[in-house]
Design an enzyme around this catalytic site. Sequence first.
Site, short mmCIF file in Angstrom:
data_model
loop_
_atom_site.label_atom_id
_atom_site.label_comp_id
_atom_site.label_asym_id
_atom_site.label_seq_id
_atom_site.Cartn_x
_atom_site.Cartn_y
_atom_site.Cartn_z
N THR A 47 0.91 -0.92 0.18
CA THR A 47 -0.06 -0.03 0.09
C THR A 47 0.81 1.15 0.16
OG1 THR A 47 -1.44 0.93 1.13
CG2 THR A 47 0.09 -0.09 2.63
N ASP A 48 0.40 2.67 -0.41
CA ASP A 48 0.91 3.69 -0.47
C ASP A 48 1.11 4.26 0.56
OD1 ASP A 48 -1.99 4.61 -0.20
OD2 ASP A 48 -2.27 5.68 -1.71
N GLU A 49 0.10 3.72 2.29
CA GLU A 49 0.23 3.85 3.08
C GLU A 49 2.16 3.78 4.35
OE1 GLU A 49 -2.81 3.42 5.69
OE2 GLU A 49 -4.24 3.74 4.22
N LYS B 2 1.77 -3.64 6.95
CA LYS B 2 2.01 -3.94 5.84
C LYS B 2 3.28 -3.16 5.83
CE LYS B 2 -0.03 -4.80 3.07
NZ LYS B 2 -0.77 -6.23 2.09
N ALA C 268 1.52 -0.03 9.82
CA ALA C 268 3.17 -0.72 10.11
C ALA C 268 3.38 -1.62 9.83
CB ALA C 268 3.29 0.20 11.72
N LEU D 160 -14.71 3.18 2.48
CA LEU D 160 -15.61 5.14 1.89
C LEU D 160 -16.59 4.86 1.50
CD1 LEU D 160 -15.97 8.03 2.71
CD2 LEU D 160 -14.62 7.84 0.78
N TYR E 125 -2.32 -0.51 10.78
CA TYR E 125 -2.74 -1.50 9.61
C TYR E 125 -0.75 -0.71 8.84
CZ TYR E 125 -3.07 -1.27 4.67
OH TYR E 125 -3.57 -1.57 3.72
N HIS F 250 -4.71 10.45 11.63
CA HIS F 250 -5.64 10.43 10.22
C HIS F 250 -3.83 10.91 8.62
CE1 HIS F 250 -9.50 11.33 7.99
NE2 HIS F 250 -8.47 10.01 7.04
N TYR G 17 -18.63 -25.61 0.54
CA TYR G 17 -16.93 -26.57 0.98
C TYR G 17 -17.16 -27.47 2.30
CZ TYR G 17 -16.03 -23.06 -2.34
OH TYR G 17 -15.84 -22.52 -3.50
P1 NAD Z 1 -9.76 -7.68 1.75
O1 NAD Z 1 -9.96 -7.42 3.68
O2 NAD Z 1 -11.18 -7.60 1.17
O3 NAD Z 1 -9.66 -9.29 1.23
C1 NAD Z 1 -8.58 -9.63 2.69
C2 NAD Z 1 -8.65 -11.01 2.25
O4 NAD Z 1 -7.52 -11.84 3.08
C3 NAD Z 1 -9.57 -11.09 3.11
O5 NAD Z 1 -10.79 -12.86 1.95
C4 NAD Z 1 -9.42 -12.39 4.10
O6 NAD Z 1 -10.20 -13.04 4.69
C5 NAD Z 1 -7.73 -12.61 3.76
N1 NAD Z 1 -7.45 -12.92 5.17
C6 NAD Z 1 -6.48 -12.42 5.71
N2 NAD Z 1 -6.17 -11.99 6.42
C7 NAD Z 1 -5.60 -13.60 5.98
C8 NAD Z 1 -5.00 -15.22 6.32
N3 NAD Z 1 -4.38 -15.11 7.52
N4 NAD Z 1 -4.58 -16.09 5.63
C9 NAD Z 1 -5.19 -16.00 4.65
N5 NAD Z 1 -5.96 -15.30 4.08
C10 NAD Z 1 -6.48 -13.79 4.86
O7 NAD Z 1 -8.62 -6.58 1.63
P2 NAD Z 1 -8.49 -5.97 -0.30
O8 NAD Z 1 -8.88 -4.87 0.33
O9 NAD Z 1 -8.81 -7.13 -1.49
O10 NAD Z 1 -6.88 -5.58 -0.16
C11 NAD Z 1 -5.88 -6.73 -0.77
C12 NAD Z 1 -4.38 -6.40 0.02
O11 NAD Z 1 -4.66 -5.41 -0.81
C13 NAD Z 1 -3.89 -6.21 1.10
O12 NAD Z 1 -3.41 -6.59 1.41
C14 NAD Z 1 -4.13 -4.96 1.35
O13 NAD Z 1 -3.16 -3.84 2.37
C15 NAD Z 1 -3.84 -4.44 -0.57
N6 NAD Z 1 -4.34 -2.85 -0.95
C16 NAD Z 1 -5.55 -2.47 -0.50
C17 NAD Z 1 -6.10 -1.81 -0.68
C18 NAD Z 1 -7.53 -0.89 -0.83
O14 NAD Z 1 -7.41 0.75 -1.28
N7 NAD Z 1 -8.16 -1.73 -0.61
C19 NAD Z 1 -5.11 -0.59 -1.34
C20 NAD Z 1 -3.90 -1.07 -1.96
C21 NAD Z 1 -2.51 -1.92 -1.36
O1 DAU Z 2 -4.36 3.52 1.04
C1 DAU Z 2 -4.40 2.56 0.15
C2 DAU Z 2 -5.16 1.86 1.58
O2 DAU Z 2 -6.65 2.33 1.13
C3 DAU Z 2 -5.44 0.54 1.41
O3 DAU Z 2 -4.10 0.06 1.59
C4 DAU Z 2 -6.24 0.07 2.70
O4 DAU Z 2 -6.75 -1.14 2.71
C5 DAU Z 2 -7.66 0.81 2.15
O5 DAU Z 2 -8.65 0.17 2.92
C6 DAU Z 2 -7.59 1.92 1.54
O6 DAU Z 2 -7.53 3.28 3.12
P1 DAU Z 2 -7.08 4.17 3.96
O7 DAU Z 2 -7.95 4.37 5.11
O8 DAU Z 2 -7.43 5.91 3.47
O9 DAU Z 2 -9.60 3.74 2.92
P2 DAU Z 2 -10.97 4.06 3.57
O10 DAU Z 2 -11.68 4.11 3.08
O11 DAU Z 2 -11.10 3.38 5.14
O12 DAU Z 2 -10.86 5.72 4.15
C7 DAU Z 2 -10.75 6.34 2.57
C8 DAU Z 2 -10.95 8.07 3.31
O13 DAU Z 2 -12.35 7.95 4.16
C9 DAU Z 2 -10.00 8.35 4.68
O14 DAU Z 2 -9.28 9.44 4.82
C10 DAU Z 2 -11.20 8.30 5.61
C11 DAU Z 2 -12.21 8.50 4.92
N1 DAU Z 2 -13.46 8.06 5.97
C12 DAU Z 2 -13.62 6.88 6.06
C13 DAU Z 2 -14.99 6.31 6.05
C14 DAU Z 2 -15.12 4.27 6.21
C15 DAU Z 2 -14.24 9.02 6.18
O15 DAU Z 2 -14.13 10.22 6.20
N2 DAU Z 2 -15.72 8.04 7.14
C16 DAU Z 2 -15.50 6.67 6.69
O16 DAU Z 2 -16.64 6.56 7.41
#
Ligand code: NAD
Ligand code: DAU
Length: 355
Positions: A136-138, A165, A163, A201, A161, A295, A352
Amino acid sequence: MRTLKNILVTGGAGFIGSNFIRYLFERVGFPGAIVNVDKLTYAGNPESLDDIRQSYGGQYHFEHADIGDFERMRDILARYDIDTVVNFAAESHVDRSIFGPKDFVQSNIVGTFTLLEAVRAHWGKRRDTLFHHVSTDEVYGSLGETGAFYETTPYDPRSPYSASKAASDHLVMAYHHTYELAVTISNCSNNYGPYQFPEKLIPLMIMNLREGKPLPVYGDGRQVRDWLHVDDHNSAVWLIMNRGANGETYNIGGENERENIWIVHTLCEAMARITGNSVDSYKRLITHVADRPGHDRRYAINCDKIKGALGWTRAVAFDAGLESTIRWYLANDAWVNRVRSGEYRNWIERNYGKR
Ligand code: NAD
Ligand code: DAU
């Protein structure tokens, strides 16, 4: 160009992983085996791939397992003759990490470490393998008004989170340098699209708009995220897996920076267009609530490296991607209700067996 034969996708029952598996079957036409290993936490729903299971049963395999289980991982690597791992599995929601960091340390750090150990034990000195790690970019921290994250930006994670990653990224690179494991890493910005758990979000706001519930905007809502459609993320991951240089990191971004409050207003306007209800009836649901602790203010990705070195381009325009995402959530109430209720676990047992 690598030859990828049989792929282990971890976290393939989650948002990005399930879209990735769908992408490999429906867009790429991948000919080998794809094994989805998922622990099925609250965020994992194998029902998202039910149609894939039916259409590609000979190639698609689901294994209910934790990446932190060394023996299971080693057995799966051997049984399916896996030469490629793409590690999506993680606890992914920042708010949850603030209230319960332990699972993040366990799955994201210990889990990735254990998977690396299983791969090292199984692959040994083989050179025809790849471990791609999705990050992630975080990990880069928070930006001020200007600037962007580059692959060379020092890590500065701020939440449990990010940290966790960051730690997993370091472990992956350490295995590359120490044990000569072939690895690539991608650091991506915020994804949106279908099958995203409705705590993030965009899907949370869509569902609350649908149900007439308050739209909780953290703090002043002026925080900036860089939004990318999940299909564009997955095309980048696939490109890196095929053509990325061993030991390299690639940033993936939407070059689409938006304030959260802008996103919420835009969703209100799109919902009004789709349903015929007034924009005001939606905008009056906006409620500013307490800010997220620590934040991060702004993220922005520079992705010149993947564009220049690998020729990656995005295909989904933000307006069109947002509208199709809203329509997907409105048409898939049943999926949302099941992931919220946990009822999909009954479906798992039906399909399953008891676990
Ligand atoms: P998600 O929470 O939707 O899915 C995560 C999946 O991993 C789930 O199906 C969960 O059951 C599985 N999982 C969790 N712990 C596990 C374990 N110990 N063993 C096996 N499976 C496990 O997450 P996502 O949004 O699909 O993110 C996927 C990946 O991409 C993550 O590594 C996240 O850090 C990264 N990422 C997400 C975003 C985003 O915007 N969603 C952006 C950048 C990077
Ligand atoms: O940047 C990549 C990351 O983006 C991924 O690594 C994470 O897995 C993914 O969850 C996401 O993290 P964010 O914290 O940026 O996403 P989230 O959707 O939780 O929040 C997006 C922004 O919106 C953030 O600034 C917090 C804000 N927010 C979020 C929620 C859920 C709100 O203002 N209200 C809300 O209810």
